[in-house]
Scaffold this active site. Sequence first.
Site, short mmCIF file in Angstrom:
data_model
loop_
_atom_site.label_atom_id
_atom_site.label_comp_id
_atom_site.label_asym_id
_atom_site.label_seq_id
_atom_site.Cartn_x
_atom_site.Cartn_y
_atom_site.Cartn_z
N TYR A 81 0.84 -1.21 0.00
CA TYR A 81 0.00 0.00 0.00
C TYR A 81 0.87 1.25 0.00
O TYR A 81 0.67 2.17 -0.80
CB TYR A 81 -0.93 0.00 1.21
CG TYR A 81 -1.58 1.35 1.46
CD1 TYR A 81 -2.54 1.86 0.60
CD2 TYR A 81 -1.21 2.14 2.57
CE1 TYR A 81 -3.12 3.11 0.81
CE2 TYR A 81 -1.78 3.38 2.79
CZ TYR A 81 -2.74 3.87 1.91
OH TYR A 81 -3.30 5.10 2.13
N1 LIG Z 1 -7.97 7.24 6.58
C1 LIG Z 1 -6.67 7.48 6.77
O1 LIG Z 1 -6.18 7.49 7.92
C2 LIG Z 1 -5.75 7.76 5.61
C3 LIG Z 1 -4.39 7.96 5.89
C4 LIG Z 1 -3.54 8.22 4.83
C5 LIG Z 1 -4.04 8.32 3.53
N2 LIG Z 1 -5.35 8.12 3.30
C6 LIG Z 1 -5.84 8.24 1.91
O2 LIG Z 1 -6.95 9.12 1.90
C7 LIG Z 1 -7.88 8.71 0.90
C8 LIG Z 1 -9.24 8.49 1.52
O3 LIG Z 1 -9.14 7.45 2.49
P1 LIG Z 1 -10.38 6.98 3.36
O4 LIG Z 1 -9.86 6.48 4.64
O5 LIG Z 1 -11.45 8.03 3.33
O6 LIG Z 1 -10.84 5.69 2.50
P2 LIG Z 1 -12.28 5.19 2.03
O7 LIG Z 1 -12.07 3.77 1.62
O8 LIG Z 1 -13.30 5.45 3.05
O9 LIG Z 1 -12.56 6.08 0.75
C9 LIG Z 1 -12.05 5.78 -0.54
C10 LIG Z 1 -13.22 5.76 -1.52
O10 LIG Z 1 -12.69 5.54 -2.83
C11 LIG Z 1 -13.63 4.77 -3.55
N3 LIG Z 1 -12.94 4.10 -4.66
C12 LIG Z 1 -11.98 3.15 -4.57
N4 LIG Z 1 -11.58 2.78 -5.81
C13 LIG Z 1 -12.30 3.54 -6.68
C14 LIG Z 1 -12.33 3.62 -8.09
N5 LIG Z 1 -11.55 2.85 -8.87
N6 LIG Z 1 -13.18 4.51 -8.68
C15 LIG Z 1 -13.98 5.30 -7.90
N7 LIG Z 1 -14.00 5.24 -6.55
C16 LIG Z 1 -13.16 4.37 -5.95
C17 LIG Z 1 -14.17 3.79 -2.52
O11 LIG Z 1 -15.44 3.26 -2.91
C18 LIG Z 1 -14.22 4.64 -1.26
O12 LIG Z 1 -15.52 5.17 -1.06
C19 LIG Z 1 -7.27 7.48 0.23
O13 LIG Z 1 -6.54 7.89 -0.90
C20 LIG Z 1 -6.33 6.94 1.30
O14 LIG Z 1 -5.29 6.17 0.75
C21 LIG Z 1 -6.23 7.83 4.30
#
Ligand SMILES: NC(=O)c1ccc[n+]([C@@H]2O[C@H](COP(=O)([O-])OP(=O)(O)OC[C@H]3O[C@@H](n4cnc5c(N)ncnc54)[C@H](O)[C@@H]3O)[C@@H](O)[C@H]2O)c1
Length: 330
Positions: free
Chosen positions: A148
């Site tokens: 990841y």
């Molecule tokens: N939550 C955290 O602590 C954290 C930390 C570091 C980075 N991030 C990054 O922040 C972003 C949001 O994370 P989150 O925790 O809200 O995750 P999440 O899984 O709740 O949200 C991601 C969304 O992307 C959608 N998705 C995935 N693949 C897709 C595609 N091919 N086309 C359209 N939609 C698609 C999913 O359905 C989901 O609703 C991500 O890029 C994640 O890597 C999150």
Amino acid sequence: MKPVVITGAAGFIASHLCEALLAAGCTVYGVDAFSPHYARELKELNLLASVAHKRFAFHELDILDPALDELVGEAKWVFHLAARPGVRDSWSDFEDYNRANILGTRAVLDATARHHVRLIYASSSSVYGNAVELPVSEAAPLRPVSPYGASKVMTEMLSGAYARSYGLETVGLRYFTVYGPRQRPDMALARFIEAMLAGREVLLFGDGRQLRDFTYVGDVVAATVAAAERGRAGAVYNVASGNARPLLEVLDALGDALNREPRLAFDTTKAGDVRDTWACTDLACRELGFQAETSLTEGLAAQVREAKRRRVALAAAKPNTSSSSSALSR
Ligand SMILES: NC(=O)c1ccc[n+]([C@@H]2O[C@H](COP(=O)([O-])OP(=O)(O)OC[C@H]3O[C@@H](n4cnc5c(N)ncnc54)[C@H](O)[C@@H]3O)[C@@H](O)[C@H]2O)c1
């Protein structure tokens, strides 16, 4: 006024971003494919407030679908948060991470470069791996310890390539352990809350002394909006509270918020877990004017309130599964 496009709009962080930008007067095109890594019904709940807003249009769309191009063509800014998140599953499901985080990001970059639209994208603290110096600054080497994390390094590298070759304006944000209402169910605090509410043991990986820079989702959203408005093209910023705490201390605070004593069970750390996360936030403070404002006590209380509300809403919705999807078809 031109709309903004938000990918991953039904997810934890982006659903809050949708609401913040709607409140700021923007027209928002939310894009999400409801990828199956957690339940669609939770994502539909995430979207409820936005879909009720007249300046919000939801597009159930994969970012790899060519139809994304038309939406991006109208946009002032694109916020790219769609991804397959989570460290541990990335060992087994890498094809999925590759598709969403690498090929998907490339598709978003193609569209934003074609239409010269400023792109703000989510990266992660996972790009650092086990940083030698803490708090870690943006200049530290990128040595991810999970597929990841490697996929997020690739997100950053690809964005840099498009910026240098096509003059695309990109701003990258390395989010640190985001928590708060709607947190993904696979994340530690969401799992802990669910276990405590259900009267089960709380399972910790490792000894519980690992440091985590927990960052409240409202603060993350504020930094993300500031990055669109003021972020330097080509820059990547740590987005974090800048306060690291041992997991056991956070569990104590969570016990207080729930008014329950957590019963702990320990398991070994898993491949891909970093020992400690702790960010230096000087760059975001200087260039974005960002400083996290929400205390852990306030943030945990908000997450617990929402988790309790959701349990009730989901239990009530169980006999009639069509009720949540009708909200999106409005
Ligand atoms: N939550 C955290 O602590 C954290 C930390 C570091 C980075 N991030 C990054 O922040 C972003 C949001 O994370 P989150 O925790 O809200 O995750 P999440 O899984 O709740 O949200 C991601 C969304 O992307 C959608 N998705 C995935 N693949 C897709 C595609 N091919 N086309 C359209 N939609 C698609 C999913 O359905 C989901 O609703 C991500 O890029 C994640 O890597 C999150």
